[in-house]
Write a protein that holds these residues in place. Structure first.
Motif, PDB file in Angstrom:
ATOM      1  N   LYS A 194       0.676  -1.297  -0.095  1.00 14.20           N
ATOM      2  CA  LYS A 194       0.155   0.104  -0.052  1.00 14.20           C
ATOM      3  C   LYS A 194       0.969   1.348   0.057  1.00 14.20           C
ATOM      4  CE  LYS A 194      -3.563   2.447   2.617  1.00 14.20           C
ATOM      5  NZ  LYS A 194      -4.425   2.458   3.857  1.00 14.20           N
ATOM      6  N   VAL A 195       0.523   2.200  -0.803  1.00 15.62           N
ATOM      7  CA  VAL A 195       1.284   3.494  -0.942  1.00 15.62           C
ATOM      8  C   VAL A 195       0.225   4.753  -0.917  1.00 15.62           C
ATOM      9  CG1 VAL A 195       2.707   5.032  -2.139  1.00 15.62           C
ATOM     10  CG2 VAL A 195       3.106   2.284  -2.358  1.00 15.62           C
ATOM     11  N   ASP A 196       0.255   5.418   0.452  1.00 13.86           N
ATOM     12  CA  ASP A 196      -0.704   6.395   0.329  1.00 13.86           C
ATOM     13  C   ASP A 196      -0.432   7.531  -0.281  1.00 13.86           C
ATOM     14  OD1 ASP A 196       1.102   8.103   1.663  1.00 13.86           O
ATOM     15  OD2 ASP A 196       0.592   7.793   3.763  1.00 13.86           O
ATOM     16  N   PRO A 197      -1.374   8.592  -0.313  1.00 12.62           N
ATOM     17  CA  PRO A 197      -1.066   9.781  -1.478  1.00 12.62           C
ATOM     18  C   PRO A 197       0.150  10.498  -1.182  1.00 12.62           C
ATOM     19  CG  PRO A 197      -3.474   9.426  -0.862  1.00 12.62           C
ATOM     20  CD  PRO A 197      -2.616   8.630  -0.038  1.00 12.62           C
ATOM     21  N   GLN A 198       0.563  10.375  -0.189  1.00 13.55           N
ATOM     22  CA  GLN A 198       1.655  10.946   0.443  1.00 13.55           C
ATOM     23  C   GLN A 198       3.073  10.471  -0.040  1.00 13.55           C
ATOM     24  OE1 GLN A 198      -0.772  11.260   2.610  1.00 13.55           O
ATOM     25  NE2 GLN A 198      -1.391  13.050   1.732  1.00 13.55           N
ATOM     26  N   ALA A 200       3.996   7.407   1.465  1.00 14.26           N
ATOM     27  CA  ALA A 200       4.265   6.252   2.588  1.00 14.26           C
ATOM     28  C   ALA A 200       3.885   4.898   2.082  1.00 14.26           C
ATOM     29  CB  ALA A 200       3.672   6.730   3.761  1.00 14.26           C
ATOM     30  N   ALA A 201       4.733   4.013   2.244  1.00 12.64           N
ATOM     31  CA  ALA A 201       4.677   2.679   1.633  1.00 12.64           C
ATOM     32  C   ALA A 201       4.760   1.797   2.994  1.00 12.64           C
ATOM     33  CB  ALA A 201       5.842   2.142   0.749  1.00 12.64           C
ATOM     34  N   SER A 202       3.849   0.646   2.907  1.00 13.85           N
ATOM     35  CA  SER A 202       3.605  -0.136   3.700  1.00 13.85           C
ATOM     36  C   SER A 202       3.430  -1.762   3.163  1.00 13.85           C
ATOM     37  CB  SER A 202       2.691   0.004   5.015  1.00 13.85           C
ATOM     38  OG  SER A 202       1.375   0.221   4.194  1.00 13.85           O
ATOM     39  N   VAL A 203       3.396  -2.852   3.673  1.00  9.19           N
ATOM     40  CA  VAL A 203       2.891  -3.998   3.454  1.00  9.19           C
ATOM     41  C   VAL A 203       1.446  -3.861   4.068  1.00  9.19           C
ATOM     42  CG1 VAL A 203       2.881  -6.502   3.738  1.00  9.19           C
ATOM     43  CG2 VAL A 203       5.113  -5.362   3.352  1.00  9.19           C
TER      44      VAL A 203
END
Length: 340
Positions: A194-198, A200-203
């Motif tokens: 997942k990558v948010d609009p800013q 920032a990435a995460s699993v």
């Protein structure tokens, strides 16, 4: 003609004045050139082509999106890395490039935010950009301005601590939700990022059910407006329903007809109950339908592509177009309207 008109006028002088004026007007109108609706300027109807044959050698595109605002298709390239566009006359132009774009795979046009999101990987087919450090290890998301092609962000996914335990990575396809969050599948690791609009990435989600061993695993992904993702696993043809709010409660979509969907690649949700699925290994586009919020699915039609290695699919108005990349050395590729 002058004599006849004068005679008419003398005779008409005996009529009441109003009738004389009416007759005179009628006579003058008869001398004017005729006019009809056929003489009015018309706006030509633009008909979308049934197929485009694009003379770009060895481009090997994987992802495709229709850009309605600019009347063009956007395509990726496994062998060149850059992002290109195709007009209806099959003319090709480069939209964006960056040295870190080794092989570009899935493409998502976030039209409302004027962004083009691209999955970046490296399986060794772009000799000009592959390296020992990135081969089968690269998984990234590149984000570009759709108007200028300027790079907005480049997000490393495979290097996330939660992903680093897996030796190989291949970022494949992208879905974007209503809030602008991007979800990216990894075909060589059992992960959805997942990558948010800013940026920032995460699993977002990982599960043993996504593991495909040495085979290609998670592939196509789409966002459903009811707040969940539909994700395809290529080696088995399995479809998963993943709620955005509670991803750990994901379920397997039951294939009511027992239909084989192996080789599942690109997905396109044409309406909340209809999903188009491209199976590259079967050279087929399947039309799938669900009436119970994607707990179960059945097939309502197929489109045979022939041996052209179809990959992904995009919506254009009421139509869908599938991408034929052929092979990594082909002199051209095609974009073809799907019919069932």
């Amino acid at each position: 003609m002058l004599h006849s008109f004068q005679s008419f006028s003398l005779g008409a002088s005996r009529l009441p004045r109003a009738m004389r004026l009416t007759a005179l007007a009628a006579g003058l109108l008869a001398l004017l050139p005729s006019c009809s609706k056929d003489d009015e300027p018309t706006t030509p109807t633009v008909t979308a082509p049934d197929r485009l044959s694009v003379p770009q050698a060895a481009l090997h595109p994987e992802g495709i999106q229709w850009d309605e605002a600019n009347k063009r298709f956007i395509v990726s390239s496994r062998t060149k890395g850059f992002i290109g566009t195709v007009k209806d006359d099959s003319t090709f132009a480069q939209l964006a490039d960056e040295q870190r774009l080794i092989s570009t795979i899935g493409v998502n046009l976030d039209a409302g935010r004027n962004r083009v999101l691209v999955a970046v990987s490296d399986n060794g087919v772009n000799p000009g950009r592959t390296s020992a450090a990135t081969l089968r290890k690269r998984a990234a998301l590149a984000i570009f301005n759709n108007t200028t092609g300027a790079l907005l962000n480049y997000v490393d996914l495979g290097g996330l601590p939660a992903a680093a335990t897996y030796p190989n990575h291949f970022a494949n396809d992208i879905a974007v939700d209503k809030d602008g969050n991007a979800y990216v599948t990894d075909s060589n690791a059992p992960i959805i990022y997942k990558v948010d609009p800013q940026g920032a990435a995460s699993v977002f989600l990982t599960s043993p059910q996504f593991d495909a061993g040495a085979a290609f695993g998670l592939n196509g992904i789409v966002y459903h407006p009811d707040g969940y993702l539909i994700v395809a696993k290529a080696n088995t043809g399995t479809l998963f329903k993943v709620p955005i709010a509670t991803p750990g409660s994901f379920t397997t979509v039951t294939n009511a007809a027992g239909l084989s969907l192996t080789g599942a690649d690109g997905l396109l949700l044409t309406d909340p109950q209809t999903l188009l699925l491209v199976s590259g290994s079967q050279s087929t586009v399947y039309r799938l339908n669900s009436t119970d919020a994607w707990a179960n699915v059945r097939s309502t039609g197929t489109f045979a592509t022939g041996a052209v290695s179809p990959t992904t699919i995009t919506k254009r108005g009421n139509d869908a177009y599938v991408l034929y990349p052929y092979t990594a050395t082909s002199p051209r590729f095609k974009i073809v309207k799907v019919s069932f």
